[in-house]
Every structure is written in C-alpha cells, then in structure tokens.
Motif scaffolding. Structure first.
Motif, PDB file in Angstrom:
ATOM      1  N   GLY A  23      -8.683  -9.548   6.260  1.00 52.90           N
ATOM      2  CA  GLY A  23      -8.751  -8.300   6.986  1.00 52.90           C
ATOM      3  C   GLY A  23      -7.742  -8.324   8.110  1.00 52.90           C
ATOM      4  N   TYR A  24      -7.537  -7.178   8.738  1.00 55.40           N
ATOM      5  CA  TYR A  24      -6.645  -7.163   9.896  1.00 55.40           C
ATOM      6  C   TYR A  24      -7.101  -6.108  10.900  1.00 55.40           C
ATOM      7  N   THR A  25      -6.742  -6.376  12.121  1.00 56.13           N
ATOM      8  CA  THR A  25      -6.895  -5.382  13.171  1.00 56.13           C
ATOM      9  C   THR A  25      -5.494  -4.947  13.567  1.00 56.13           C
ATOM     10  N   MET A  38      -9.596  -3.733   8.939  1.00 56.56           N
ATOM     11  CA  MET A  38      -9.060  -3.067   7.752  1.00 56.56           C
ATOM     12  C   MET A  38      -8.551  -4.078   6.732  1.00 56.56           C
ATOM     13  N   ALA A  39      -8.304  -3.590   5.525  1.00 60.01           N
ATOM     14  CA  ALA A  39      -7.661  -4.399   4.493  1.00 60.01           C
ATOM     15  C   ALA A  39      -6.675  -3.507   3.761  1.00 60.01           C
ATOM     16  N   ASN A  40      -5.559  -4.082   3.368  1.00 58.46           N
ATOM     17  CA  ASN A  40      -4.583  -3.338   2.592  1.00 58.46           C
ATOM     18  C   ASN A  40      -4.979  -3.342   1.123  1.00 58.46           C
ATOM     19  N   VAL A  41      -5.019  -2.155   0.551  1.00 61.41           N
ATOM     20  CA  VAL A  41      -5.441  -2.002  -0.841  1.00 61.41           C
ATOM     21  C   VAL A  41      -4.469  -1.053  -1.533  1.00 61.41           C
ATOM     22  N   HIS A  79      -7.138   5.039   5.353  1.00 62.32           N
ATOM     23  CA  HIS A  79      -5.951   5.866   5.614  1.00 62.32           C
ATOM     24  C   HIS A  79      -4.827   5.439   4.691  1.00 62.32           C
ATOM     25  N   ARG A  80      -3.945   6.377   4.445  1.00 62.43           N
ATOM     26  CA  ARG A  80      -2.722   6.038   3.715  1.00 62.43           C
ATOM     27  C   ARG A  80      -1.700   5.533   4.714  1.00 62.43           C
ATOM     28  N   LYS A  81      -1.128   4.385   4.409  1.00 65.09           N
ATOM     29  CA  LYS A  81      -0.312   3.698   5.401  1.00 65.09           C
ATOM     30  C   LYS A  81       1.083   4.296   5.536  1.00 65.09           C
ATOM     31  N   GLY A  89      -5.084   1.571   3.963  1.00 61.91           N
ATOM     32  CA  GLY A  89      -5.793   0.669   4.846  1.00 61.91           C
ATOM     33  C   GLY A  89      -7.257   1.082   4.765  1.00 61.91           C
ATOM     34  N   VAL A  90      -8.100   0.159   4.342  1.00 61.48           N
ATOM     35  CA  VAL A  90      -9.516   0.480   4.150  1.00 61.48           C
ATOM     36  C   VAL A  90     -10.327  -0.116   5.295  1.00 61.48           C
TER      37      VAL A  90
END
Ligand SMILES: [Zn+2]
Length: 129
Positions: A23-25, A38-41, A79-81, A89-90
C-alpha cells in the motif's frame, strides 16, 4: 483472489483482483486530507459492480486524475491516477475483506506533482506492474 470493496453507505460496490503486495500513502494536499492507504491497480483488475452512477467526480490542479467519491456518503473508494492513467489508486480501507495487517506501506512523494509547473514530474518514472 478477488477483494470486495464498498463505500460507507453501500451504494457503491466494486471488486479488485489481487494480489495487493503493498500500500502507499501520499503527501499531496488532497491525499493528506483524505488520509487513505491506497494501492495501485491496473484498470483491468477493478470492476464497479454497483452504483457507478452514484459516483461524484472531483478534479483539481492539472485536472487529469479523476477522484471519485460516493455522492451519498462522501467516501473515496478509488481514483484514476494522473501519473498512470490506466491505473486506479484504490482506497484499501474500502476493501471489506482485505487484511492490511503486515502490509508494507510506502510513503509516496506527491507534493512534487501538485503544482502545474513545466518542471513538475509528468509521470511516475518507476516500474509499473
Ligand atoms: Zn456511499
């Protein structure tokens, strides 16, 4: 493995195909206020199963990223990055059956992308999945 996500009121439901290795902040002015992990998906791994029409859209700054929120309860699910438009980003906090215990959480540097400036970084230079 499929994880199931929802907003708070349940109007919006979605599924994310795993794995989710980290995950990331982010420290940009928006993320620091919404305080999500969030996580990139990739877009092929996210499916909105209910309530797409209930999603509100917020755009700011460069107006490239698409920040969605439930128009009823206000929760941000994904959101769409801007840096990777084919990725979402989920908000991992919206996944009802995902255990974040022990998940590595990276601090992403977002401030450098928050200003519309010719010298601002246009895209994340690191590896994509
Ligand atoms: Zn809702």
């Amino acid at each position: 493995m499929t994880f199931h996500g929802s907003c708070h009121c349940g109007a919006v439901k979605f599924e994310v195909e795993g794995p989710i290795p980290e995950g990331y902040t982010c420290d940009c002015s928006l993320c620091s206020k919404r305080n999500a992990v969030m996580a990139n998906v990739h877009e092929s791994r996210l499916r909105i199963t209910q309530g797409e029409e209930r999603l509100g859209l917020y755009q700011w700054n460069a107006r490239i990223a698409k920040h969605y929120f439930c128009s009823t309860c206000g929760i941000y699910p994904f959101h769409r990055k801007r840096s990777m438009p084919d990725h979402y980003g989920v908000n991992l906090r919206c996944l009802d059956d995902f255990d974040m215990t022990g998940l590595p959480i990276r601090a992403a540097e977002g401030k450098g992308m928050t200003v519309v400036d010719p010298s601002a970084r246009e895209a994340w230079p690191g590896p994509r999945e």
